[in-house]
Design an enzyme around this catalytic site. Sequence first.
Site: not given
Length: 278
Positions: A2-3, A95, A114, A159
Amino acid sequence: MPELPEVETVRRGLNQLTLNQNITGGDVLLNRTIAYPFSVDEFIQGIQGRAIIAWHRRGKYLLAELSPGAGYLGVHLRMTGQLLWLHRDEPLHKHTRVRLFFGDQQELRFVDQRTFGQMWWVPSKMQVESVITGLAKLAADPFAPEFTVEYLAAKLKNRRRPIKTALLDQSVVAGLGNIYADEALFKCGVLPETLCTDLQPQQIEQLRKVIIEVLETSIAAGGTTFSNFLNVKGINGNYGGVAWVYNRAGEPCRVCHNVIQRIRLAGRSSHFCPQCQS
């Protein structure tokens, strides 16, 4: 994982459903999900009898402000975490890692296939950043006033690494991840392997603009579901159906109809259109 749009979608849902209701208890089914305190019993005791005043988001972290003066409940969903608001009679998903009980037989379940997700209880006497140490490393949020063109240019200056890799660095932009970095780079016509030092000022200005636009579009669509993401009511996000390039390798570009390509940068997949991003 998820972002920002997915986490923001969850935050908004939690603020609609969970506020001003006492946490009556809880059950931790996987001890390592609790990152602090190290005692599961202390975690439950710290939040029990407290109500959530408001949920906040910082990057991909969720912070629930507890009353009265009881500190914060922190959550990071990591790769597969879900926070689901359910009736206590709903069968447990295999889960399920943590259950927080509320009145009227409601509960907030943390489901995480996970097992990389984490939860914290931060007592009021402690600084949040001293416990949830990842917060101290976060850059400005794309929706924050300080996320200006000058700010982004300073973060990218000198960078010598690909811009896609830089955008995934949470010390450069907080909350951005693989999906929306690909989408933003497509919308500003920049190839993912372009070095930060090769970006022109107008490209950085455009990049800042489209990062915000892409995130706003996804939030309006309820985020993206390609595998695990669900909002607090268990509903998929819809942005994936209109994504420009992400997860569309081999498909025609929505603009020029050239084939979307995929490469790997720093171990992550990057999707792009070789015609539109040239």
